[in-house]
Design a protein around this motif. Structure first.
Motif, PDB file in Angstrom:
ATOM      1  N   ALA A 131     -23.620   5.945 -13.771  1.00  0.00           N
ATOM      2  CA  ALA A 131     -22.421   5.107 -13.827  1.00  0.00           C
ATOM      3  C   ALA A 131     -22.374   4.112 -12.664  1.00  0.00           C
ATOM      4  CB  ALA A 131     -21.152   5.965 -13.863  1.00  0.00           C
ATOM      5  N   GLY A 132     -23.533   3.630 -12.266  1.00  0.00           N
ATOM      6  CA  GLY A 132     -23.559   2.621 -11.209  1.00  0.00           C
ATOM      7  C   GLY A 132     -23.410   3.199  -9.815  1.00  0.00           C
ATOM      8  N   ASN A 133     -23.418   4.533  -9.699  1.00  0.00           N
ATOM      9  CA  ASN A 133     -23.308   5.136  -8.373  1.00  0.00           C
ATOM     10  C   ASN A 133     -24.646   5.175  -7.644  1.00  0.00           C
ATOM     11  OD1 ASN A 133     -20.485   5.874  -8.047  1.00  0.00           O
ATOM     12  ND2 ASN A 133     -20.858   7.038  -9.915  1.00  0.00           N
ATOM     13  N   ALA A 134     -25.699   4.771  -8.332  1.00  0.00           N
ATOM     14  CA  ALA A 134     -26.999   4.628  -7.689  1.00  0.00           C
ATOM     15  C   ALA A 134     -27.730   3.478  -8.375  1.00  0.00           C
ATOM     16  CB  ALA A 134     -27.805   5.922  -7.816  1.00  0.00           C
ATOM     17  N   LEU A 135     -28.599   2.836  -7.604  1.00  0.00           N
ATOM     18  CA  LEU A 135     -29.405   1.750  -8.154  1.00  0.00           C
ATOM     19  C   LEU A 135     -30.862   2.167  -8.060  1.00  0.00           C
ATOM     20  CD1 LEU A 135     -27.679  -1.340  -6.476  1.00  0.00           C
ATOM     21  CD2 LEU A 135     -27.407  -0.536  -8.827  1.00  0.00           C
ATOM     22  N   ALA A 136     -31.547   2.204  -9.196  1.00  0.00           N
ATOM     23  CA  ALA A 136     -32.952   2.611  -9.210  1.00  0.00           C
ATOM     24  C   ALA A 136     -33.835   1.369  -9.333  1.00  0.00           C
ATOM     25  CB  ALA A 136     -33.217   3.545 -10.388  1.00  0.00           C
ATOM     26  N   THR A 137     -34.893   1.338  -8.525  1.00  0.00           N
ATOM     27  CA  THR A 137     -35.902   0.297  -8.690  1.00  0.00           C
ATOM     28  C   THR A 137     -37.062   0.938  -9.441  1.00  0.00           C
ATOM     29  OG1 THR A 137     -35.223  -0.712  -6.625  1.00  0.00           O
ATOM     30  CG2 THR A 137     -37.370  -1.367  -7.486  1.00  0.00           C
ATOM     31  N   VAL A 138     -37.361   0.414 -10.636  1.00  0.00           N
ATOM     32  CA  VAL A 138     -38.391   1.037 -11.464  1.00  0.00           C
ATOM     33  C   VAL A 138     -39.471   0.028 -11.807  1.00  0.00           C
ATOM     34  CG1 VAL A 138     -36.806   2.730 -12.475  1.00  0.00           C
ATOM     35  CG2 VAL A 138     -37.191   0.560 -13.644  1.00  0.00           C
ATOM     36  N   SER A 139     -40.680   0.561 -11.978  1.00  0.00           N
ATOM     37  CA  SER A 139     -41.794  -0.302 -12.287  1.00  0.00           C
ATOM     38  C   SER A 139     -42.442   0.213 -13.562  1.00  0.00           C
ATOM     39  CB  SER A 139     -42.738  -0.267 -11.086  1.00  0.00           C
ATOM     40  OG  SER A 139     -44.010  -0.597 -11.480  1.00  0.00           O
TER      41      SER A 139
END
Ligand SMILES: Cc1cc2nc3c(=O)[nH]c(=O)nc-3n(C[C@H](O)[C@H](O)[C@H](O)COP(=O)(O)OP(=O)(O)OC[C@H]3O[C@@H](n4cnc5c(N)ncnc54)[C@H](O)[C@@H]3O)c2cc1C
Ligand SMILES: Nc1ncnc2c1ncn2[C@@H]1O[C@H](COP(=O)(O)O)[C@@H](O)[C@H]1O
Lengths: 315, 250
Positions: A131-139
């Protein structure tokens, strides 16, 4: 890089969310071309609108009765047939994009990257989770990246200034698995929630659908869209498509006014990127005040009529 | 007909999640876990079909670590007939889940498969659509009503951005639930006791011959920028004045 943006449209104009998706597509393509696919029935006008969008190099137009209601089964078959020419398939993270893009990804045996909020490079993206409480950087290592785009995170591409060629393409047939039966669209003269500059939303504190008249009166004075919390929708005060939040619409207007909304994380997920937040709530402890730029601790049934009257006064 | 429902074990929706200090993920140690809320709705729908006599059997499946058994038990206590655990400690992404579910469907041959529209941890909103694609079945996503009349078709009302849309699907089909499909029940104590006797079979991805290798690599997980609380204003005229002159948004 070659990017295909799958457009959402009403056969005449492109949805505003598609313009945001074009911007994300242009970031991905860097100097490469962005192609837009317009699939629909009688959708030539929408294809012409897409051809005018700044940054669009080419428009593919699939005008056929099987795309009249954008059934995922049929649209996915069409896009899979085109996919070999592209490095990225992109759509807005609307209910339309969310419905069709994972189907395309699975048919191509690739992952989907859902609701990206930033492009790091052609393979790497930022997306909100929890719910937007974390931001993941994914590749992604897949040959073709299938992506949906969070509209509020990308500026809309200019609707004019482009001059793309339109190519008519053949339909891919009817999968014969599903059929459109009917729709009940909410009619409103007000701006669309996801592109409105001002939004005023009501929650359980409104107590009834009739009381939303207090909110609508202010919305009309501000040229605002009307939104709601899940509790207000579940209680039947307003239609489901008013819902803002983790599982409803994500909005980021210049001004968001939350009335009688407590500020549960699932609601905040949909509006905390608004530029200015105003909260009207009678409970000074309500969590909504922790994200509000301006708070008023008051009974909304007093505050709303007062606000309406104040807006009539000269600035 | 036979109904299959997929239930995911996720951090409870009430927990305020914390990002790990080393930015590899979110804190899951000693955190309350529950069934994904959309999957509770899927189970409830299955149980209602079972009670109405429309469904002859309701099977629930969860994929992941050993503790997913608890999530399956919850569904059994709500009224499902039996459970399947696809046991793995590996990270499962939606495409892998869809492939595993396809393999389970190959063994179980359900007529209807119900998933949640979205898992509230990864917020992917993909698995149902992917499963439908892999099966070559139709999909009814974001359902707020499911009508199972006659003649092997389902009529699904979908919550879409503009309002509601109804589509008709040939069965077998995959349906994903939205919030307003139903209100899930709480399991009663006698039903919790009864659930203890229901069977849960276990299989592994290897036994199902499915490659679950992740396609996306998570490079880092960060906290989003925090919003600062602003000011409490004491009158509506003051508010309007500030919106006009300070924030300049009206
Ligand atoms: C899986 C899942 C997904 C969800 N998705 C969403 C979502 O997308 N969007 C969403 O909004 N919610 C969502 N929710 C629900 C969310 O958790 C909250 O239950 C919901 O947001 C609460 O709505 P509310 O603030 O209107 O109601 P409440 O929490 O009941 O708050 C009502 C507020 O009104 C105030 N109030 C009452 N009377 C007055 C008055 N006369 N004057 C002034 N103030 C008054 C009260 O002080 C209170 O703060 C989701 C929940 C789950 C489990
Ligand atoms: N590990 C899992 N076990 C069981 N069901 C799952 C799992 N992952 C996803 N699902 C199902 O897929 C739905 C959508 O998940 P997602 O695509 O991850 O948002 C969930 O609501 C579940 O019904």
């Amino acid at each position: 890089m070659a990017v295909l943006v799958i457009a959402e449209h009403d056969n005449a104009t492109l949805s505003s969310a598609t313009l945001n998706a074009v911007t994300a597509g242009a970031e991905l393509a860097e100097l490469g071309p962005v192609t837009v696919l317009v699939a629909g029935e009688g959708c030539r006008a929408a294809a012409e609108a897409a051809a005018l969008v700044a940054g669009v190099a080419k428009v593919l137009c699939a005008d056929d009765a099987v795309y009249a209601h954008f059934l995922a089964e049929n649209v996915a078959a069409l896009v899979v047939g085109l996919a070999a020419d592209y490095s990225h398939l992109v759509a807005a993270a609307t209910t339309t994009g969310k419905n069709v893009m994972p189907r395309i990804a699975a048919l191509l045996d690739v992952a989907q990257v859902s609701e990206i909020s930033a492009v790091v490079d052609a393979d790497t993206f930022v997306r909100p989770i929890y719910a937007g409480n974390a931001l993941a950087t994914v590749s992604s290592n897949d040959a073709i990246k299938v992506i949906t785009v969070r509209g509020t995170a990308f500026e809309p591409a200019a609707a004019g200034g482009g001059n793309a060629a339109i190519k008519e393409i053949a339909a891919a047939g009817d999968a014969g698995l599903s059929a459109f039966v009917s729709q009940e669209l909410t009619k409103s003269e007000r701006p669309e929630l996801t592109s409105a500059g001002v939004i005023i939303s009501g929650g359980r504190g409104m107590q009834s659908g009739e009381n939303f008249a207090l909110i609508e009166e202010i919305a009309d004075k501000l040229g605002a869209a009307v939104g709601a919390s899940r509790a207000a929708v579940d209680a039947g005060f307003v239609p489901n498509d008013y819902q803002v939040g983790q599982t409803g619409k994500v909005v980021a207007p210049e001004l968001y006014i939350a009335v009688g909304i407590s500020g549960a994380i699932q609601h905040l997920a949909g509006m905390k990127d608004s530029k200015v937040i105003v909260a009207i709530n009678k409970d000074a402890e309500a969590p909504i005040f922790q994200v509000a730029d301006y708070g008023i601790v008051a009974d909304l049934f007093k505050a709303l009529p007062e606000l309406s009257a104040e807006l009539d006064k000269e600035a | 007909m036979k109904v299959l429902v997929a239930v995911k074990r996720v951090i409870d929706f009430n927990v305020k999640i914390r990002v790990k200090a080393d930015n590899t993920g979110v804190e899951t140690a000693n955190v309350k876990m529950s069934m994904n809320p959309f999957d509770e709705i899927a189970v409830e729908e299955g149980v209602r079909l079972r009670e109405a006599g429309t469904a002859s059997e309701l099977v629930v499946v969860s994929l992941g670590v050993e503790q997913c058994r608890e999530t399956i038990r919850t569904a059994l206590a709500m009224g499902a007939d039996r459970g399947i655990l696809v046991h793995t400690d590996a990270e499962l992404q939606p495409l892998a889940v869809a492939k595993l579910l396809k393999a389970v469907i190959g063994r179980e041959s359900p007529d209807l498969v119900i998933l949640g529209k979205q898992a509230i941890d990864d917020d992917s909103n993909q698995t149902g659509q992917m499963l439908a694609a892999l099966m070559g079945w139709p999909q009814g996503t974001f359902a707020s009503n499911i009508g199972l009349g006659d003649a092997g078709a389902a009529e699904v009302t979908r919550e879409v951005d503009g309002g509601l849309e109804t589509v008709s699907l040939e069965l077998p089909a995959v349906i994903t639930t939205d919030l307003r499909l139903n209100e899930p029940r709480y399991a009663s104590l006698p039903n919790i006791m009864k659930a203890k006797k229901k069977t849960i079979d276990t299989v592994t991805p290897e036994e199902l011959d499915v490659d679950v290798a992740p396609r996306l690599v998570t490079l880092k997980v960060e906290e989003p920028p925090k919003r600062q609380a602003g000011v409490i204003v004491d009158s509506i005229p003051d508010l309007v004045q500030r919106l006009r002159n300070e924030a300049k948004v009206i």
